[in-house]
Design an enzyme around this catalytic site. Structure first.
Site, PDB file in Angstrom:
ATOM      1  CG  ASP A  11      20.528 176.329  23.749  1.00 22.23           C
ATOM      2  OD1 ASP A  11      20.999 177.476  23.717  1.00 22.23           O
ATOM      3  OD2 ASP A  11      20.850 175.469  24.597  1.00 22.23           O
ATOM      4  CG  LEU A  12      26.151 176.077  20.450  1.00 21.77           C
ATOM      5  CD1 LEU A  12      26.153 175.237  19.183  1.00 21.77           C
ATOM      6  CD2 LEU A  12      27.093 177.285  20.258  1.00 21.77           C
ATOM      7  CG  ASP A  13      26.329 174.807  26.754  1.00 18.41           C
ATOM      8  OD1 ASP A  13      26.795 173.661  26.655  1.00 18.41           O
ATOM      9  OD2 ASP A  13      26.233 175.414  27.827  1.00 18.41           O
ATOM     10  CB  THR A  19      30.299 174.372  25.219  1.00 16.32           C
ATOM     11  OG1 THR A  19      28.931 174.779  25.093  1.00 16.32           O
ATOM     12  CG2 THR A  19      30.867 174.111  23.846  1.00 16.32           C
ATOM     13  CE  LYS A  47      24.620 172.366  32.226  1.00 18.24           C
ATOM     14  NZ  LYS A  47      24.127 170.983  32.243  1.00 18.24           N
ATOM     15  CB  SER A 116      23.474 180.144  20.990  1.00 15.68           C
ATOM     16  OG  SER A 116      24.483 180.126  21.961  1.00 15.68           O
ATOM     17  CB  ALA A 117      23.071 182.842  25.832  1.00 12.44           C
ATOM     18  CE  LYS A 147      18.817 181.184  24.491  1.00 10.69           C
ATOM     19  NZ  LYS A 147      19.522 179.928  24.243  1.00 10.69           N
ATOM     20  CD  GLU A 171      17.282 176.872  25.446  1.00  9.97           C
ATOM     21  OE1 GLU A 171      17.858 176.223  26.346  1.00  9.97           O
ATOM     22  OE2 GLU A 171      17.769 177.889  24.963  1.00  9.97           O
ATOM     23  CG  ASP A 172      20.791 172.975  27.578  1.00  6.92           C
ATOM     24  OD1 ASP A 172      20.656 174.027  26.914  1.00  6.92           O
ATOM     25  OD2 ASP A 172      21.687 172.800  28.414  1.00  6.92           O
TER      26      ASP A 172
END
Ligand code: B16
Ligand code: MG
Length: 221
Positions: A11-13, A19, A47, A116-117, A147, A171-172
């Site tokens: 995942d990114l953020d 971010t 998030k 990522s979303a 997601k 994933e966060d």
């Protein structure tokens, strides 16, 4: 012994870069302009979920109804503000512990993808100077279902040429952990055990993940 996996999806953020604080500043400014405020706790719920879902949620909190063109305009101006806020992102903004794991996977020829979303994911990876390391990038532009739907991770696995049950996801967000579970992937939660309890493993941040953990789960030779 646990079977070894062949690929990784990040995942990114909240995993690679923080971010969320910039999303919060930009959404909060928009809410303030509309006459209400949003809290950090409310921001938690944004998030991992899509931009459209975030705006719907926020307008609900403010008890505000807007027309479709107004909705589009709000999304556009929030994103312009957000892009200004992230315009100076650089390698120093990579979250602690991320670069060594990316380097380790790269050295051992373990393919990895982004799932990522965010529709801004490619620009963010470019700013962080890691875009060239990913075998595949799947972001908010490539999916129709956000997601917790597993689509983003399933497309990533397909692009990697690996079966879903051979992927390890980092994933966060709760929605992201659920998406990984629904995709049939092994999942590591980054953050709070109380929030991410449905992940197979939870670490408070990426710097807790060492190459030994990677070796236990991924085929590195
Ligand atoms: P954008 P992730 C998500 O990124 C964020 O966590 C979420 O807060 C945001 O609404 C979503 O991206 C969409 O972002 O407005 O840039 O398209 O965690 O899936 O990497
Ligand atoms: Mg995230």
């Amino acid at each position: 012994m646990m079977n070894k996996l062949k690929a990784v999806i990040f995942d990114l953020d909240g995993v690679i870069v923080d971010t969320a604080r910039f999303h919060y500043i930009a959404w909060r400014k928009m809410a303030n302009d509309l006459g209400f405020d949003i809290t950090l706790e409310q921001n938690e719920q944004l998030k991992g979920v899509s931009r459209v879902h975030s705006l719907n949620q926020i307008l609900g909190w403010g008890n505000i109804q807007v027309s479709q063109p107004e909705f589009e305009a709000l999304m556009r101006s929030k994103n312009e503000h957000y892009l200004e806020l992230i315009s100076n992102l650089n390698q120093e903004d990579l979250l602690p512990g991320v670069q060594p794991i990316l380097d380790y996977l790269h050295q051992h020829q373990v393919p990895f993808a982004l799932g990522s979303a965010s529709r801004n994911a490619r620009a963010i990876l470019r700013g962080l100077k890691i875009d060239g390391m990913f075998s595949a990038i799947v972001d908010g532009n490539d999916v129709t279902k956000a997601k917790p739907h597993p689509e983003v991770f399933l497309i990533a696995a397909e692009k990697l040429g690996v079966a879903p049950d051979q992927c390890l996801v980092f994933e966060d967000a709760q929605a992201g952990v659920e998406a990984a579970n629904r995709a049939g992937m092994r999942c590591v939660g980054i953050g709070d055990q109380n929030i991410l309890g449905k992940a197979d493993y939870v670490f408070s941040d990426f710097s807790q993940i060492n190459t030994e953990f990677i070796n236990q789960h991924i085929l590195t030779d």
